[in-house]
Design a protein around this motif. Structure first.
Motif, PDB file in Angstrom:
ATOM      1  N   GLY A  60     -30.361  43.453  45.710  1.00  0.00           N
ATOM      2  CA  GLY A  60     -29.354  44.271  46.364  1.00  0.00           C
ATOM      3  C   GLY A  60     -29.880  45.552  46.989  1.00  0.00           C
ATOM      4  N   LEU A  61     -31.166  45.644  47.246  1.00  0.00           N
ATOM      5  CA  LEU A  61     -31.732  46.848  47.864  1.00  0.00           C
ATOM      6  C   LEU A  61     -31.509  46.810  49.371  1.00  0.00           C
ATOM      7  CD1 LEU A  61     -35.114  47.039  45.924  1.00  0.00           C
ATOM      8  CD2 LEU A  61     -33.021  48.321  45.480  1.00  0.00           C
ATOM      9  N   PRO A  62     -31.335  47.989  50.006  1.00  0.00           N
ATOM     10  CA  PRO A  62     -31.106  48.007  51.451  1.00  0.00           C
ATOM     11  C   PRO A  62     -32.361  47.608  52.223  1.00  0.00           C
ATOM     12  CG  PRO A  62     -31.332  50.240  50.601  1.00  0.00           C
ATOM     13  CD  PRO A  62     -31.273  49.336  49.408  1.00  0.00           C
ATOM     14  N   GLN A  63     -32.160  46.778  53.252  1.00  0.00           N
ATOM     15  CA  GLN A  63     -33.285  46.356  54.078  1.00  0.00           C
ATOM     16  C   GLN A  63     -33.645  47.453  55.076  1.00  0.00           C
ATOM     17  OE1 GLN A  63     -32.714  42.487  55.862  1.00  0.00           O
ATOM     18  NE2 GLN A  63     -31.415  41.785  54.169  1.00  0.00           N
ATOM     19  N   GLY A  64     -34.898  47.421  55.535  1.00  0.00           N
ATOM     20  CA  GLY A  64     -35.308  48.377  56.547  1.00  0.00           C
ATOM     21  C   GLY A  64     -36.754  48.794  56.367  1.00  0.00           C
ATOM     22  N   LEU A  65     -37.176  49.743  57.207  1.00  0.00           N
ATOM     23  CA  LEU A  65     -38.557  50.203  57.209  1.00  0.00           C
ATOM     24  C   LEU A  65     -38.938  50.836  55.876  1.00  0.00           C
ATOM     25  CD1 LEU A  65     -41.164  50.566  58.840  1.00  0.00           C
ATOM     26  CD2 LEU A  65     -40.257  52.758  59.663  1.00  0.00           C
ATOM     27  N   GLY A  66     -37.984  51.550  55.240  1.00  0.00           N
ATOM     28  CA  GLY A  66     -38.284  52.196  53.968  1.00  0.00           C
ATOM     29  C   GLY A  66     -38.680  51.197  52.896  1.00  0.00           C
ATOM     30  N   LEU A  67     -37.924  50.104  52.771  1.00  0.00           N
ATOM     31  CA  LEU A  67     -38.249  49.086  51.781  1.00  0.00           C
ATOM     32  C   LEU A  67     -39.552  48.376  52.134  1.00  0.00           C
ATOM     33  CD1 LEU A  67     -37.567  47.469  49.276  1.00  0.00           C
ATOM     34  CD2 LEU A  67     -36.064  46.018  50.667  1.00  0.00           C
ATOM     35  N   GLN A  68     -39.784  48.181  53.418  1.00  0.00           N
ATOM     36  CA  GLN A  68     -41.025  47.531  53.841  1.00  0.00           C
ATOM     37  C   GLN A  68     -42.241  48.373  53.469  1.00  0.00           C
ATOM     38  OE1 GLN A  68     -40.561  46.805  58.026  1.00  0.00           O
ATOM     39  NE2 GLN A  68     -38.814  45.413  57.750  1.00  0.00           N
ATOM     40  N   ILE A  69     -42.154  49.685  53.718  1.00  0.00           N
ATOM     41  CA  ILE A  69     -43.268  50.564  53.356  1.00  0.00           C
ATOM     42  C   ILE A  69     -43.464  50.586  51.845  1.00  0.00           C
ATOM     43  CG2 ILE A  69     -44.058  52.968  53.366  1.00  0.00           C
ATOM     44  CD1 ILE A  69     -42.718  53.304  56.073  1.00  0.00           C
ATOM     45  N   ALA A  70     -42.357  50.606  51.109  1.00  0.00           N
ATOM     46  CA  ALA A  70     -42.460  50.587  49.652  1.00  0.00           C
ATOM     47  C   ALA A  70     -43.150  49.313  49.172  1.00  0.00           C
ATOM     48  CB  ALA A  70     -41.068  50.714  49.038  1.00  0.00           C
ATOM     49  N   LEU A  71     -42.832  48.180  49.798  1.00  0.00           N
ATOM     50  CA  LEU A  71     -43.479  46.921  49.428  1.00  0.00           C
ATOM     51  C   LEU A  71     -44.980  46.957  49.720  1.00  0.00           C
ATOM     52  CD1 LEU A  71     -40.829  44.296  50.620  1.00  0.00           C
ATOM     53  CD2 LEU A  71     -41.600  44.667  48.272  1.00  0.00           C
ATOM     54  N   VAL A  72     -45.344  47.576  50.851  1.00  0.00           N
ATOM     55  CA  VAL A  72     -46.767  47.706  51.171  1.00  0.00           C
ATOM     56  C   VAL A  72     -47.481  48.509  50.094  1.00  0.00           C
ATOM     57  CG1 VAL A  72     -48.436  48.675  52.790  1.00  0.00           C
ATOM     58  CG2 VAL A  72     -46.444  47.455  53.654  1.00  0.00           C
ATOM     59  N   LEU A  73     -46.879  49.630  49.693  1.00  0.00           N
ATOM     60  CA  LEU A  73     -47.507  50.486  48.693  1.00  0.00           C
ATOM     61  C   LEU A  73     -47.594  49.794  47.339  1.00  0.00           C
ATOM     62  CD1 LEU A  73     -45.850  53.911  49.611  1.00  0.00           C
ATOM     63  CD2 LEU A  73     -48.091  53.023  50.295  1.00  0.00           C
ATOM     64  N   VAL A  74     -46.526  49.106  46.958  1.00  0.00           N
ATOM     65  CA  VAL A  74     -46.565  48.372  45.686  1.00  0.00           C
ATOM     66  C   VAL A  74     -47.624  47.271  45.742  1.00  0.00           C
ATOM     67  CG1 VAL A  74     -45.263  46.811  44.186  1.00  0.00           C
ATOM     68  CG2 VAL A  74     -44.180  48.870  45.083  1.00  0.00           C
ATOM     69  N   ALA A  75     -47.694  46.589  46.879  1.00  0.00           N
ATOM     70  CA  ALA A  75     -48.674  45.513  47.023  1.00  0.00           C
ATOM     71  C   ALA A  75     -50.096  46.046  46.960  1.00  0.00           C
ATOM     72  CB  ALA A  75     -48.451  44.772  48.334  1.00  0.00           C
TER      73      ALA A  75
END
Length: 761
Positions: free
Chosen positions: A276-291
C-alpha cells in the motif's frame, strides 16, 4: 634441485619457475626496434605460454587507478548532467539516438549477426573441443547448477517488464504489417522473443569464452585486455588496454544501471500493491538505496554463498510463477501458441537478424526503440555477463559453453516471454480488453501487474512475481558490482575478485547513475543512454573475434602438429608405452598405495629421466630434470624439460594422482578407497594414461616418443602459422625466426599447468 611449479597447490600459492635468459637463447639486442618487437602480438603458442601471463602484475592484485578514475568521472559527469539538467539531457540523447537510428543502426544489426555466426562456427569447428583450462580440467558445477547460473546471470528483471507490453505494442504498432491485423497478431510475441533470444546470448558467449579461454588455458588475467593479447601484443598492458577497459566498464555500468532502473520501476508497482505504499520517484529511489545495501551485503559473501544460492532460488521461483500462469490461465491456448511461437521464431530468425526496416518510412524510429536498443543492451551487458559466465565455466569445452549458452537460457527466455506475452494477447485481443491494452502500452510496469491481478489468487501471484523480480534484480546488481571491480583492477589470478571496497564503490556509483536517469525521464532515457554508450563496445566485439580467431589458429597448429609423427616414432602413437603380457595382466590387479607410488617414482621414473637427460645433453640439448615432493601427499613427482630457443619447451612430467578405486571391473577391489595413478603430464595437461608398472627403458622410450611428437608439433606450427594483415611481420623476421624478447631473471614464466584440478575432481 631447480625451482619448480607445484601443481598440487592452489593457483595463487604455486611457485613459478623463473625464466633463464641463456636458456631461452636471448642475447643483448640493440635498442633499434626493441620496443616495437617487444610489443608485437604473439605468433606462436610458445610465445602465448611464455609472455601472456606477464600482461598483468604477477606480484598480486591492485587497483587500476587510471581506469577507475577516468570511467568514474565519465559516469559521474553524465549523472550530474542528468540530475541537474534532465530536460536538456533527455533532449540531447534523443537527438543522438535519432541520428544513430538513421545513419549507423545497421552496425548493430551486422554486429549481432556476425557474432551469432562466429560463436556457432567456433562450436562446430574441431577447436570446439578445446577446454577453457588445461586438457584434463573438468567443470566445477554440475549441469543443473550451471544452467541456473547461466539463466539468472544473463536474464534481468527487464524481461518481465517487456514480456507484456512488448507483444501488445508489436500488435498495435507493428513494424511491417497492418496495425491490429492477423499478421501483426501472429508476429507480436515473436518480435519480443527475437529481442530476448539468441542475439544477446551469442554476445555473452563470445566474450565469456574468450576471457575464460585466455585466463584458464594460458594463465592470463580474466579481462577483455587479455582476450586481445594475440591481436595487440603487450600494448594491452599500457594505454591501449586502459582505453579498452574504460570503454567496456562504462558500457557495463550503463547496461547494469538501465536494468536496475527498469527493475525499480517494475518493483515499485509490486511493492505498492503488496504494502500500500504510494508509487512514484520517491519509492523508486528508496528501492535503489535499499537494493544497494542488500547488494553490498551480498557481494561481500563470495560467489558460492551469494550468487549461486540466489541463482538457484531464482530458477525455482521463476519456474513456479510460469507453472502457476500456465495451470490457472488459458492452458490450451498458451500451449498451442508456445509451440507455434518457438517454431516461427527459429524459422524466421535469419530474416529478422538482417532486418533494418530500410524500406519503412518510420523504420529508423521503430528500430531505435526496439531492435537497436536491445542489441545495444546486450552489447553493454556482454562484458559483464561474459566475465561472470567465464568464472563459472572453467573446465568446459568451447563447444559445451557455446551450445549451452545459446540454447538452455534462450529456451527459458522463449517460454517465459511466450507465456506472459500470449496471456496478455488473449486478454487484450480475444477478450477485447482495450483498457488493459492501453495501460500496457502507456505504462508497461502497470500493465504487467494488471495482468497478474486477473489470475486466481492474485495476491499470491503478485507476491511470487515481485519476489522473482527482486531475485533477478539482486543477481544482476550483485554480479555487476563484482564485475565492475574486476574491470577496474589488475588481477593476475582468474579465481580472485577485485577488493570489496571497490565493489561497494561501484554499487554506489551505479545507484547514482540509476537515480539520475530516473530523474531525467525514466525508462526511455535509459534506453537512449544504453544505445549511445554501447556503440564503442561494437568495436571491442570485432577485436575480440579477430584475436580469438588467431588463438584458435594456434590451437589448430598444436593439434595438427602433434599428429604429424616421425617415422622413427613408436607405433603406440604416444599413448601408453608398449607393455609385455605379464605387465598388462599385472596392471589389471594393481592398486598402488603411497609406498608403491613412491618406490616407482624414485626407483624407476627418476633414474630413467636422469639417464635420458645425460643422452640428451650429449647431443647438445639444454635439459633440466627436477624432482620434488607434493604438499599434502609427500609423494615424489619428476619432470623432464628441454629448452628450445624461440619455441615452446618440451615438458614431460610424471606425477602421482590419487584416484578412487573402482567398484567394478577386472581387478578385485582391495580394502582401500583410493590408489595412485602415475600419470604423464605436458604443458596442456594430463595425457590420460597410467605409467605405473613399466620399467626404466620403457619410460625412456615414452620420453623419446613424446619428444619426437613435440618436434613434429613445432615443425607443423612453423608451416601453418603465418602473419596476417592485422598483424604484419616485423621487418626481417618470420614467425619462426623472430627475435626472442629480452627477459630478466625476475620475470616469471607462464604457469605450466599440469595436474592441478584433475587430482581434486
Amino acid at each position: 634441485m631447480a625451482e619448480s611449479y607445484d601443481p598440487s597447490l592452489p593457483e595463487h600459492e604455486r611457485s613459478k619457475p623463473q625464466v633463464n635468459r641463456e636458456k631461452l637463447g636471448g642475447s643483448q639486442r640493440s635498442n633499434v626496434g626493441v620496443d616495437r618487437e617487444d610489443k608485437r602480438p604473439p605468433k606462436t603458442s610458445a610465445e602465448m605460454l611464455k609472455d601472456g601471463p606477464t600482461i598483468a602484475d604477477r606480484n598480486g592484485s591492485k587497483v587500476n587507478w587510471q581506469v577507475l578514475v577516468t570511467s568514474s568521472l565519465i559516469i559521474l559527469a553524465f549523472s550530474i548532467w542528468a540530475i541537474f539538467a534532465p530536460d536538456n539531457a533527455a533532449g540531447t540523447m534523443k537527438t543522438i539516438v535519432g541520428w544513430i537510428g538513421v545513419n549507423v543502426g545497421w552496425i548493430y544489426v551486422v554486429t549481432v549477426t556476425v557474432v551469432i555466426g562466429f560463436v556457432i562456427w567456433v562450436a562446430i569447428s574441431p577447436e570446439g573441443k578445446v577446454r577453457m583450462g588445461p586438457d584434463h580440467s573438468r567443470p566445477q558445477y554440475n549441469l543443473l547448477t550451471w544452467a541456473a547460473m547461466l539463466f539468472a546471470a544473463g536474464v534481468g528483471i527487464d524481461m518481465l517488464f517487456y514480456s507484456v507490453g512488448g507483444p501488445i505494442s508489436h500488435y498495435v504498432d507493428p513494424p511491417n504489417a497492418e496495425p491490429r491485423s492477423a499478421e501483426a497478431l501472429q508476429d507480436s510475441v515473436i518480435w519480443t522473443m527475437f529481442h530476448y533470444g539468441m542475439g544477446g546470448w551469442a554476445m555473452y558467449s563470445l566474450l565469456g569464452m574468450a576471457m575464460g579461454y585466455f585466463a584458464y588455458r594460458w594463465g592470463m588475467p580474466l579481462s577483455i585486455r587479455a582476450a586481445l593479447y594475440p591481436l595487440l601484443g603487450k600494448r594491452v598492458r599500457g594505454r591501449t588496454g586502459d582505453v579498452l577497459d574504460i570503454i567496456v566498464l562504462v558500457g557495463t555500468v550503463m547496461g547494469v544501471a538501465t536494468s536496475m532502473g527498469i527493475g525499480v520501476v517494475l518493483l515499485n508497482v509490486g511493492i505498492s500493491i503488496l504494502f500500500g505504499l504510494p508509487q512514484g520517484l520517491g519509492l523508486q529511489i528508496a528501492l535503489v538505496l535499499v537494493a544497494v545495501v542488500v547488494t553490498i551485503a551480498a557481494c561481500t559473501s563470495g560467489m558460492d554463498k551469494g550468487i549461486r544460492l540466489i541463482s538457484e532460488l531464482n530458477l525455482w521461483v521463476a519456474g513456479a510463477m510460469m507453472l502457476y500462469i500456465l495451470v490457472t490461465g488459458q492452458t490450451a491456448f498458451l500451449l498451442n501458441t508456445l509451440v507455434e511461437n518457438v517454431g516461427r521464431f527459429f524459422w524466421t530468425l535469419p530474416e529478422r537478424l538482417t532486418e533494418t526496416m530500410g524500406y519503412q518510412l518510420d523504420g529508423a524510429e521503430w528500430m531505435s526503440g526496439n531492435t537497436l536498443f536491445f542489441w545495444a543492451f546486450w552489447l553493454a551487458w556482454g562484458p559483464f555477463v561474459g566475465l561472470f559466465l567465464a568464472r563459472i565455466s572453467r573446465g568446459r569445452t568451447l563447444r559445451q559453453f557455446v551450445i549451452a549458452a545459446i540454447t538452455i537460457p534462450v529456451l527459458c527466455d522463449l517460454v517465459m516471454v511466450s507465456l506472459f506475452g500470449n496471456s496478455a494477447i488473449f486478454e487484450a485481443v480475444f477478450k477485447n480488453n482495450t483498457e488493459f491494452a492501453d495501460l500496457a502500452l502507456e505504462s508497461p510496469e502497470q500493465g504487467w501487474y494488471a495482468l497478474l491481478e486477473m489470475f486466481p489468487g492474485a495476491m499470491l501471484l503478485v507476491g511470487l512475481a515481485t519476489l522473482s523480480g527482486l531475485l533477478f534484480y539482486l543477481t544482476s546488481a550483485n554480479s555487476g558490482a563484482m564485475v565492475m571491480s574486476n574491470f577496474s583492477s589488475s588481477i593476475p589470478d582468474p579465481g580472485e575478485d577485485g577488493p570489496k571496497w571497490l565493489r561497494i564503490f561501484w554499487a554506489i556509483v551505479t545507484a547514482v547513475l540509476t537515480i539520475a536517469m530516473l530523474m531525467a525521464g525514466g525508462v526511455v532515457t535509459m534506453e537512449y543512454a544504453t544505445l549511445i554508450f554501447a556503440l564503442p563496445v561494437t568495436i571491442v566485439a570485432y577485436l575480440v573475434m579477430f584475436s580469438f580467431t588467431r588463438a584458435l589458429r594456434m590451437e589448430r597448429a598444436d593439434r595438427e602438429g602433434h599428429t604429424r609423427r616421425r617415422r622413427s616414432e613408436a607405433s603406440t602413437g604416444g599413448h601408453t608405452p608398449d607393455r609385455t603380457i605379464r605387465q598388462r595382466l599385472a596392471s589389471l590387479r594393481s592398486y598402488p598405495d603411497t609406498d608403491a607410488a613412491e618406490r616407482f617414482s624414485t626407483g624407476t621414473v627418476a633414474p630413467a629421466l636422469n639417464t635420458a637427460a645425460e643422452e640428451f645433453r650429449k647431443e647438445g640439448y639444454d635439459v633440466t630434470v627436477d624432482t620434488r615432493h607434493q604438499d599434502g601427499t609427500g609423494l615424489t613427482e619428476a619432470s623432464f624439460q628441454v629448452e628450445i630457443p624461440g619455441h615452446r619447451s618440451f615438458l614431460y612430467e610424471v606425477a602421482p594422482v590419487e584416484t578412487p578405486v573402482p567398484i567394478f571391473g577386472a581387478r578385485p577391489a582391495p580394502q582401500m578407497k583410493n590408489y595412485y595413478r602415475m600419470e604423464v603430464f605436458t604443458h596442456t595437461g594430463s595425457e590420460g594414461y597410467d605409467l605405473y608398472g613399466v620399467d626404466k627403458q620403457q619410460v625412456i622410450d615414452d620420453v623419446l616418443d613424446r619428444f619426437e611428437s613435440h618436434l613434429g608439433f613445432l615443425s607443423y606450427s612453423a608451416e601453418a602459422l603465418s602473419d596476417t594483415v592485422i598483424t604484419p611481420p616485423i621487418e626481417g623476421t618470420s614467425p619462426v625466426d623472430a627475435p626472442v624478447e629480452e627477459v630478466t631473471g625476475d620475470e616469471p614464466e607462464a604457469p605450466e599447468e599440469t595436474f592441478a584440478e584433475y587430482s581434486t575432481k
